[in-house]
Each structure stands twice: as structure tokens, then as C-alpha cells.
Design a protein around this motif. Structure first.
Motif, PDB file in Angstrom:
ATOM      1  N   PRO A  20       3.658  32.535   4.586  1.00 23.59           N
ATOM      2  CA  PRO A  20       3.561  32.534   6.050  1.00 23.59           C
ATOM      3  C   PRO A  20       4.503  33.553   6.691  1.00 23.59           C
ATOM      4  O   PRO A  20       5.649  33.737   6.249  1.00 23.59           O
ATOM      5  N   GLU A  22       6.067  33.329   9.426  1.00 17.38           N
ATOM      6  CA  GLU A  22       7.263  32.679   9.962  1.00 17.38           C
ATOM      7  C   GLU A  22       8.373  32.610   8.924  1.00 17.38           C
ATOM      8  O   GLU A  22       9.559  32.772   9.249  1.00 17.38           O
ATOM      9  N   ALA A  23       8.003  32.374   7.663  1.00 17.69           N
ATOM     10  CA  ALA A  23       9.003  32.301   6.602  1.00 17.69           C
ATOM     11  C   ALA A  23       9.610  33.676   6.328  1.00 17.69           C
ATOM     12  O   ALA A  23      10.826  33.801   6.134  1.00 17.69           O
ATOM     13  N   GLU A  25       9.822  36.183   8.486  1.00 19.09           N
ATOM     14  CA  GLU A  25      10.655  36.559   9.628  1.00 19.09           C
ATOM     15  C   GLU A  25      11.951  35.758   9.670  1.00 19.09           C
ATOM     16  O   GLU A  25      12.994  36.265  10.118  1.00 19.09           O
ATOM     17  N   SER A  26      11.914  34.516   9.205  1.00 21.98           N
ATOM     18  CA  SER A  26      13.140  33.725   9.137  1.00 21.98           C
ATOM     19  C   SER A  26      14.129  34.348   8.159  1.00 21.98           C
ATOM     20  O   SER A  26      15.335  34.455   8.445  1.00 21.98           O
ATOM     21  N   GLN A  62       7.439  40.371  19.840  1.00 29.47           N
ATOM     22  CA  GLN A  62       7.700  39.053  19.273  1.00 29.47           C
ATOM     23  C   GLN A  62       8.650  39.105  18.075  1.00 29.47           C
ATOM     24  O   GLN A  62       8.947  38.068  17.479  1.00 29.47           O
ATOM     25  N   SER A 157       3.204  41.251  10.757  1.00 23.99           N
ATOM     26  CA  SER A 157       3.466  40.952   9.349  1.00 23.99           C
ATOM     27  C   SER A 157       3.577  42.231   8.523  1.00 23.99           C
ATOM     28  O   SER A 157       4.264  42.253   7.492  1.00 23.99           O
TER      29      SER A 157
END
Length: 406
Positions: A20, A22-23, A25-26, A62, A157
Motif C-alpha cells: 500500500p 500509505e505504508a 509514504e509512512s 499530498q 506512488s
């Protein structure tokens, strides 16, 4: 899903699990505390008027882990530069526009030109070079990515995957190249990469043997991609071509400066498309005709520095070997496309190969006739030796353009 093989001489990062965004980017947000990240966007003003760059900026807005975005703006007058300042103002990150046609940067360019240190021709290479100088002078990023501004299928991404290998403080990679399949509208694209570069490299290996440099270039799945990332220290010593040989030139320079253990490539997209250049068989100064000629010359120059001797007979042999190799590759791509339900126009593919064969020969003639040609832009290390304060003055000029009246 891509394969998992490491079958070249550089590390290959696959997209095995569709992790993902989100993972990713974290992780990058965590990395940014130790290794700040930046992005270079070389752009023509005309790209601000198209849908691709608008989407790119919406996506970048973003991204929380970027410390700085550097935009190189070409072919813009004063009113267009002011429009660009407003266009990019919605970016929440610190961002600066290099108005390459503005009076401040043109004055600095004239000083460099007087010492033969300025890029000789306008274009992407020149734009990227000045942006690199500003990135060095800013010092706000230790890992820097670059990608084009005409990607119609852009998703953030792509940037996350591109930066990850050089931003991760537990990795030791200095340079990362992005790759992807060039598929759009139900057909195969990327003709110069598929039908010119790959068969040309294999033809060169047939003639000269498996030179380390040729094996190295052949390890890249898409050597002509405009997406790459690097540690900031790479920018100081790199010399790049100012023409369409930019991507091959960058790969050649990092090969010269670093062990292949410090270089890698990463799968950044399942779906990628951007504006397409025409074949332009009647005009050698534009389109894929010029692109293929510049790329061939970039390869010849590098091979010459490795001690490879080339003459007119050599280029005739190379043209014939390339042509046979390329025709075989057309067959491979045709069958691959059929199995995947894609369209390939074999007639237009063979027309492209015929043009590329011609450009390979013409590039060879031009290479032999211009032994004193200086295609590479000097490194910023050399510029700083001649003008110790040039980077500081460039920084001040860019700040003045972005903050005040112009």
C-alpha cells in the motif's frame, strides 16, 4: 505481478506485493528525518497549460515527506513566469522556480558562457543542469528525485517507489532508475527503447564482446526512462549531455563514478504514458529521428573513452548487425503483444527500425567528423573551481525571482 529475478549487474527492486502507498509514504516520512528529500521538475511553460502537469501537482500536494521541489521553467516570458508562480503556489512544500529565460539567470549564464562553462544548447539537459546547481546551493535535500512533467498517468506512488532505495538510511544506493512497461490504449509504446537501444546494445556486444559497460546498460529494463533518483553528492561531479542523450549520459556517468553495487532500478508503475514524439523520417532535427541519433552518439562517445576504436567500416558493420537484431526483436514483441491482447503495427515497427538503422550510421559519421565536439555540460565541481561564488549567486537570483518583482 513482476518477476523476482536479479539477472543483471545492478540491483532490481520489484513490485511483488503491491504494498500500500500509505505504508511506503509512512516509511519515507520516517526516513526524511535523517535523509531529507527533494524533487526536480524540468518543465516547458507549455506543459503548464496541459492536463498532465495539473494532475502531477495535485498528486504532489499530498506528499508530506518532501523538503523541497525545484521547478526548472523553460520558454517563459515575464507574464508566463508570473503565471507559473501562481500555478505552483498550491504546493504546500517549499518550492522554487528557476526562470531560465529571466534576466537574472541569463546574466549568470552569460558569465559561464564566457568561460565555456555553460550548456551550449537549450533543452532538458540544460534545464536539469541548472536545477541541479540550485539543489546543491540549497542543501535542503540529501536524496533527490527527478521526473518529467508530461506523465499523463501520474500517481504519487511513482515518486515514493523511486525515492525509497536512495532515501532509506539502511541502504547504500547512490542512484536509482525507474522502469515500467510502456503500454497505453491497447498497444506497445516506447519504440526507441524497444527497437533502437536494446538491439543496438546487443549488436555492439556481438561486435566488441561483452564489455562491462555494455552489460551494465543492458541490465536496465528501460534505460531511456526520465525518472531517476540519487543522493545529493552525485550532482557535484556528474557531466550530462545537453541533447537527447541525457538519460544514457547520466547512466554512463554514474557507472564511471560508482560501483554497480551502489546502483539500482525500481518498478514504479503498472501503467505509464506521456506525450509521444513523431517518427519524423523527413526531418533529422526533430522527433525520434533526432532522439535516436543523439542517443547513438552518446553511446559512441562513451565507448571511445573506454578505448574502443571506431571507423566508418565499423559503423557499416554495426548498422547491419543492429538491423538483423532489431528485426528479430520485432518478432518477439509481436508475439508477446498478441498473447496479451495488445496491438502492434509491424509495418510501422519496421519503418522505425529502418529509420534507426539510418540514424545509427549518421551518428557514426557525425562522431567521426567532429572529434573536438564537447557534448557534455561541465560538472558543478568544475564550475565552482572557476567561479567559487556561482552557486551562492544562483541561489540569491532564484530567491529574488520567486519572492520579488521581476
Amino acid at each position: 505481478m513482476s518477476d523476482f529475478y536479479q539477472n543483471g549487474i545492478i540491483t532490481n527492486f520489484h513490485n511483488l506485493t503491491r504494498r500500500p502507498l500509505e505504508a511506503l509514504e509512512s516509511d519515507l516520512l520516517g526516513f526524511s528525518k535523517r535523509r531529507p528529500m527533494g524533487l526536480i521538475l524540468p518543465s516547458l511553460f507549455s506543459e503548464l497549460e496541459g492536463p498532465a502537469l495539473t494532475r502531477i501537482i495535485d498528486q504532489l500536494s499530498q506528499v508530506e515527506y518532501l523538503s523541497e521541489i525545484i521547478i526548472g521553467l523553460d520558454r517563459a516570458d515575464r507574464d508566463q513566469f508570473l503565471y507559473a508562480r501562481e500555478f505552483f503556489s498550491r504546493l504546500p512544500q517549499r518550492h522554487r522556480i528557476l526562470w531560465n529565460d529571466g534576466p537574472r539567470l541569463k546574466a549568470l549564464d552569460a558569465e559561464l558562457a564566457a568561460e565555456s562553462l555553460s550548456p551550449q544548447a537549450p533543452g532538458k539537459g540544460r534545464n536539469v543542469w541548472f536545477c541541479s546547481g540550485y539543489a546543491i546551493s540549497s542543501g535542503r535535500a540529501e536524496a533527490i528525485a527527478l521526473h518529467d512533467c508530461d506523465i499523463t498517468t501520474y500517481d504519487r506512488s511513482m515518486l515514493a517507489r523511486l525515492l525509497y532505495p536512495v532515501a532509506n538510511p539502511h541502504f547504500n544506493y547512490e542512484f536509482c532508475k525507474g522502469y515500467y512497461a510502456r503500454i497505453a490504449d491497447g498497444k506497445l509504446n516506447g519504440r526507441v527503447g524497444r527497437l533502437m537501444v536494446t538491439p543496438l546494445l546487443r549488436a555492439l556486444k556481438k561486435i566488441h564482446g561483452p564489455l562491462d559497460y555494455l552489460n551494465y546498460l543492458d541490465s536496465y529494463r528501460y534505460p531511456l526512462s526520465g525518472e531517476f533518483a540519487m543522493r545529493a553528492d552525485v550532482l557535484n561531479d556528474i557531466r550530462i549531455p545537453s541533447d537527447w542523450g541525457l538519460e544514457i549520459g547520466v547512466l554512463s556517468e554514474v557507472h564511471r563514478n560508482y560501483s554497480t553495487k551502489r546502483l539500482c532500478q525500481v518498478d514504479i508503475a503498472d501503467n505509464y504514458d506521456h506525450k509521444h514524439q513523431p517518427l519524423s523520417p523527413e526531418d533529422a532535427s526533430t522527433g525520434l529521428y533526432r532522439m535516436s541519433t543523439d542517443i547513438a552518439k552518446a553511446l559512441y562517445r562513451k565507448l571511445a573513452t573506454l578505448g574502443v576504436t571506431m571507423n566508418e567500416a565499423h559503423f557499416r558493420t554495426l548498422k547491419a548487425t543492429y538491423y538483423r537484431t532489431a528485426l528479430d526483436i520485432i518478432e518477439n514483441y509481436y508475439h508477446d503483444a498478441m498473447m496479451n491482447g495488445l496491438k502492434v503495427d509491424r509495418h510501422s515497427e519496421e519503418q522505425a527500425v529502418e529509420l534507426f538503422a539510418q540514424s545509427i550510421m549518421e551518428a557514426g559519421v557525425a562522431f567521426l567528423e567532429s572529434p573536438r565536439d564537447k557534448p557534455f555540460i561541465p560538472s558543478w565541481s568544475r564550475v565552482q573551481s572557476a567561479f567559487p561564488d556561482m552557486l551562492e549567486r544562483m541561489y540569491d537570483a532564484v530567491e529574488a525571482d520567486n519572492a520579488g518583482d521581476v
